[in-house]
Structure formats: C-alpha cells, structure tokens
Enzyme design. Structure first.
Site: not given
Ligand code: ADP
Length: 544
Positions: A187, A331, A440
C-alpha cells in the site's frame, strides 16, 4: 461429520490462463506500447509465452516461494509475467514505480525480490537503485534486443524477448496447495513505510470469480475491457485474472493514460467496459468536451480508489455510459462493494439510480462488513449511524507481510479499513471519510468527501479538496483548496455560497484557497497530508 465427495482441486492462477488458452485462444489481447504503437495477439499466444517465461525463470534458478518483482505498465509482457511467476509457484511482486525512489528501494528490499522485470522506461530508476538492492540477482528488461542499452551498470541484465525465445513452451504448470502465496502488493502508505499484502492463489481465484458477477464488473466473453487502473496497483483490480477466467478481449493502455489516448483505444478497440480512478475519467470527459467527441460503444465505467464526484455520473450518462462505483483496498484484493441496483429499484427512474451510484455500493458475496463506534461496539446498519468500517472475508488480508498482528485487526478477526462509513439495511455504503482525513470541528465530524462532492458540482471547479485547518476556537475547520477549470473564474464568496442549503450550516467551509494543481499520491489520490501541512498556519479571514 462426513466429507462431501467432490474433487478437491486446488484453485490455482495457472488454471485461469489454461482456460483462456483452451476456450478463448483466438480472443485478442491488445497493448499500447511505450512508443505509441499497438501490439496485438491472442490469449493462446499469451499462454504459450507465459510457459516459455516460466521455463526461463526456472533456468535462471528462480524458485517457488521466492519473490520476483515487476516494474511495468499494463502491457502483454507484464501479463505474461503475472502468469509465469505465480504459475510456477513464485510470488509476483508488482512494484509501484510512482512511489518515492526510497520507498521503491524499501519494498524491493523488504520483499527480497530475487529478480526484477522492468519496462525500458524505468531503466534509469533501476540503475540508480540497484547498488542498494543486494537480493536482486537478475535484471530483466521487458523488451526486444533493440531496446537494450549499449552499456549498463547492471550486472546480469537480460533481454526479455531473447529469454522467452530461447526457451521451450513445453511446461506443465505445477499443482500445489491453493493457499500458496501468489502475489505481493504494497500500500502507498501516507506515513511510515509501505505495508505488504501477500495474496494467495485461492484468494485471487475466488476474487476473480466474485468480481466477475453481473452486480460487480459484469464480465463475460462478450465484453472488451480496458483496465486503466495499473497492474502495479492492487493487481489492476484483479482484471488480468478475471479477464482470463471469462475469456474477454483485454485492452492494455501501457503508459499513455491521458484523455486522448484512452479515447482512441475505447473507440478503435470497441471497448465495452473500462476501469480506473476518478481522475482518469475527469481527463477523458474533459478531452471529449474540448474536442466534441463521443464515447461510442462504451457501456460502463467502473470507478473507485477515491471518492467519485456525483457530477461525473451525469456527464458519463450524456455519453450513454453507466458509472458503477467500486470501493476496495489493496488489503481486499481489492473489491469490497459495487453500486449495482436491485430488482426493487427498477421503477425508481434516473433519480434513484443516481442515488445508488453516489454510494460506494453493497458487498460482494464473500465480503462481510460492519461499522463500530470508538469503543469497538457495532453500530446499526440504518443508513444514518456512521463509524469505523471493518471487514472480513476470504480475500481480505489476515496480517501484513513480515509484520506482527497489530491494531489493524480486531481480536475477533475483523480488519480495520481506516474508513469511516454508513451502511444501510441492504448494505449500500457511504464512505464519509478516511479516519485520518475527517475534519473534527467542535467535537463533531465533518465529511471532507461530502464537501468535495458538493463543490465539484460548481461549473468552474476542476478539482477540489476539503482539508482540515487548525482553528483556535473549533479545533479544526474545513478549507476548500480549489483548482479552477481553464478559462473560468469564481470568487471565494461565490464558492462558499454554493454550499448554502446543501449541508448543515456548521459544515459550510470557512475559506477557499485557489491553487494551480493539487498534490496526488502515487495512485492518483489527493494527498491530504501535504495539504494539511500547507494549511498548518492558515490565517483565517476576518479574525474568526
Ligand atoms: P493506497 O492508495 O493507500 O495504496 P488503496 O488503493 O488500497 O490504497 O486505497 C484504499 C482506500 O481508497 C479505501 O480505504 C478508501 O478510503 C479509498 N477508496 C477506494 N474506493 C473508494 C470509493 N469508491 N469512494 C471513496 N473512497 C474510496
């Protein structure tokens, strides 16, 4: 307990090419080469040359269980390497040359590749890295004698075509345990070293079967497929395998992934389905718009790898092309979900179809999914709750290559995807963010993907990223980093105004930053980390 009485034949990758040779021997495999020319042959020739290559690799002393690297574009030679390496029981390690050179060095070394097969384009990179790659004993240039350099510092540099030509095509693919490792892919890893995912023959063949189904890629011997997604990125979404399984006409675009080259292949080769990340289709659509071209014959594109702008669905539909979303990961081999409709949706019309296409889709058989809260407690699949997405299944990784089990896996055997998502009762999923990209603000989460999707609907916006910038009061606030389409204009206020009524007020970004270009990762995804760094000391307008 009594065992069933059916033959226990291992699921091996070699069985795919054997099938393609026997029953689809005259079906074409077309490749664009680096000089722009088109190479054409058949599955029968691909299978024959893969056997010659397997013999050659054996003569060179390469053994089952060893890793053999490839650094190559999507072409017929890379396809042959896929089958020869895995077929003989070795591990086909597809190296992503777009990684930073030090990451390339790291993964070739970490995998302990014994040989490296590479396209002539990468000779300078390979020569530069070779002194730091002690495990590699043999270098094979994927080309003909004429492409070989007169001088090279690489000891043992071999010519692929000479090697293939000098070996017999008599080769019996060995039979072994279907759980044997077949391929290795790393990855990109935005932080730290890339992590390796080691595929097995069994997982690869099961993935090829499941991803061929009508609600997935919908493959058949009647189709002609153009995988624009590179074969060095999650095995080109498994298409080199599923193409052989179905006997489809395969069109491999080489190193030319621009709108004009892709358009030409689609039209001239009568491509019915193509696959790739959103930027590929944005470029293609822009090319069509500028040159007033159509996409005749193309029925569907499967788009995934990063968030798909809603506007793309409509633009493709104008060409009579259906967009299907795919969500997956290295994955997961990579297919997890696809956005096909169901029977009950048949009277819903275009509006419902668009809603479904805006989701990442629902799980393929074989993939189980759940969302959990911060404490790991499962959340309802009601299309409202969102949480950390976890998956499991026979083509999901059980641990990273040469690493101990870590927080990527839960104690009860699920894999943490690093995505935040909602799931509805039918399993249709909406990714709201990657855990690390979520914004956030005041203790609540804002979906960067949703903000990007909205702004991509503005006619002047070519590409955009919603990025969290540190804020003294709210912790983080969204800033839109925007590339405008050539020849268009738009102001900050106009773009911010565009969000009114489309999201909750507190989701509306606080600022816009215009840039000429956005940074992308090696796999064409927005590089949010870089943008976050860029905005670390962002000065807020009006002293907010
Ligand atoms: P990397 O780019 O890290 O090498 P992958 O290609 O495996 O790795 O990336 C997988 C990630 O890409 C997913 O976890 C998800 O965040 C993102 N992704 C893939 N498909 C989609 C999609 N259709 N919509 C939104 N995000 C997607």
């Amino acid at each position: 307990m009594q065992y069933g009485q059916m033959m226990d034949q291992p699921l091996l990758i070699s069985s795919l090419i054997k099938h393609a040779e026997q029953y689809h021997g005259d079906t074409e495999v077309v490749s664009r080469l680096s000089d722009g020319s088109i190479h054409r042959y058949t599955w029968a020739e691909a299978a024959r040359r893969a056997r010659q290559l397997a013999n050659a690799l054996g003569t060179l002393g390469l053994k089952p269980g060893e890793c053999i690297g490839t650094m190559a574009w999507n072409t017929y030679r890379h396809l042959e390497a896929y089958y020869a390496i895995s077929g003989l029981g070795a591990i086909c390690h597809t190296v992503n040359h777009r990684l930073f050179p030090d990451q390339v060095r790291y993964i070739v070394d970490h995998a302990e590749d014994r040989a490296l097969l590479f396209d002539a384009d990468f000779l300078p990179l390979v020569e530069r890295l070779a002194p730091e790659l002690p495990h590699v004993r043999t270098w094979i240039l994927l080309g003909a004698r004429a492409q070989m350099p007169a001088h090279s510092p690489l000891a043992n540099l071999l010519c692929y075509e000479d090697l293939v030509a000098s070996h017999s095509d008599h080769y019996a693919w060995p039979q072994f345990d279907e759980r044997t490792a077949s391929g290795l892919c790393y990855t990109s890893g935005t932080t730290g070293h890339p992590k390796g995912v080691l595929y097995a023959h069994r997982s690869t063949v099961l993935h090829a079967l499941a991803s061929s189904l009508p609600d997935a890629f919908d493959l058949s011997a009647g189709s002609c497929v153009l995988p624009v997604v590179p074969m060095f990125h999650v095995n080109g979404w498994g298409l080199p395998y599923s193409a052989a399984l179905n006997g489809i006409k395969l069109v491999l675009p080489g190193n030319r992934l621009d709108g004009a080259s892709i358009h030409q292949l689609i039209v001239e080769e009568e491509v019915t389905m193509a696959t790739g990340v959103p930027t590929v289709w944005l470029n293609l659509l822009q090319h069509c718009e500028t040159n007033r071209l159509r996409l005749h014959g193309l029925k569907r594109v499967v788009v995934g790898g990063s968030a798909v702008p809603d506007s793309m669905t409509g633009h493709l539909a104008e060409h009579g092309v259906e967009l299907r979303q795919l969500w997956g990961m290295t994955e997961m081999s990579p297919c997890g979900t696809m956005s096909a409709p169901k029977f009950k949706h048949r009277h819903g019309g275009t509006a419902l179809m668009r809603q479904l296409q805006a989701t990442q889709g629902r799980p393929l058989f074989g993939v189980e999914m759940r969302i959990v809260d911060g404490a790991g407690e499962p959340l309802p699949h009601d299309g409202v709750a969102f949480g950390n997405l976890q998956v499991r299944g026979p083509w999901v990784l059980s641990r990273y290559f040469k690493r101990d089990l870590d927080a990527s896996h839960t104690d009860d055997g699920w894999f943490n995807t690093g995505d935040v998502a909602k799931l509805d009762a039918d399993g249709y999923m909406r990714i709201t963010d990657r855990t690390k990209d979520v914004i956030k603000s005041g203790g609540e989460w804002i979906s960067s993907i949703e903000l990007e999707n909205i702004l991509m609907g503005h006619p002047a916006v070519a590409e955009t990223a919603a990025v969290a910038a540190p804020h003294p009061k709210w912790d983080e606030r969204p800033v839109m980093v925007v590339v405008l389409k050539q020849g268009t204009q738009a102001t900050r206020d106009e773009l911010l105004q565009f969000f009114q009524g489309k999201v909750a007020k507190w989701w509306i970004p606080d600022d816009v930053l215009f840039v000429d270009e956005l940074p992308h990762t090696a796999t064409g995804k927005l590089q949010k980390l870089k943008l976050r760094e860029m905005l670390r000391d962002h000065r807020w307008p009006n002293d907010q």
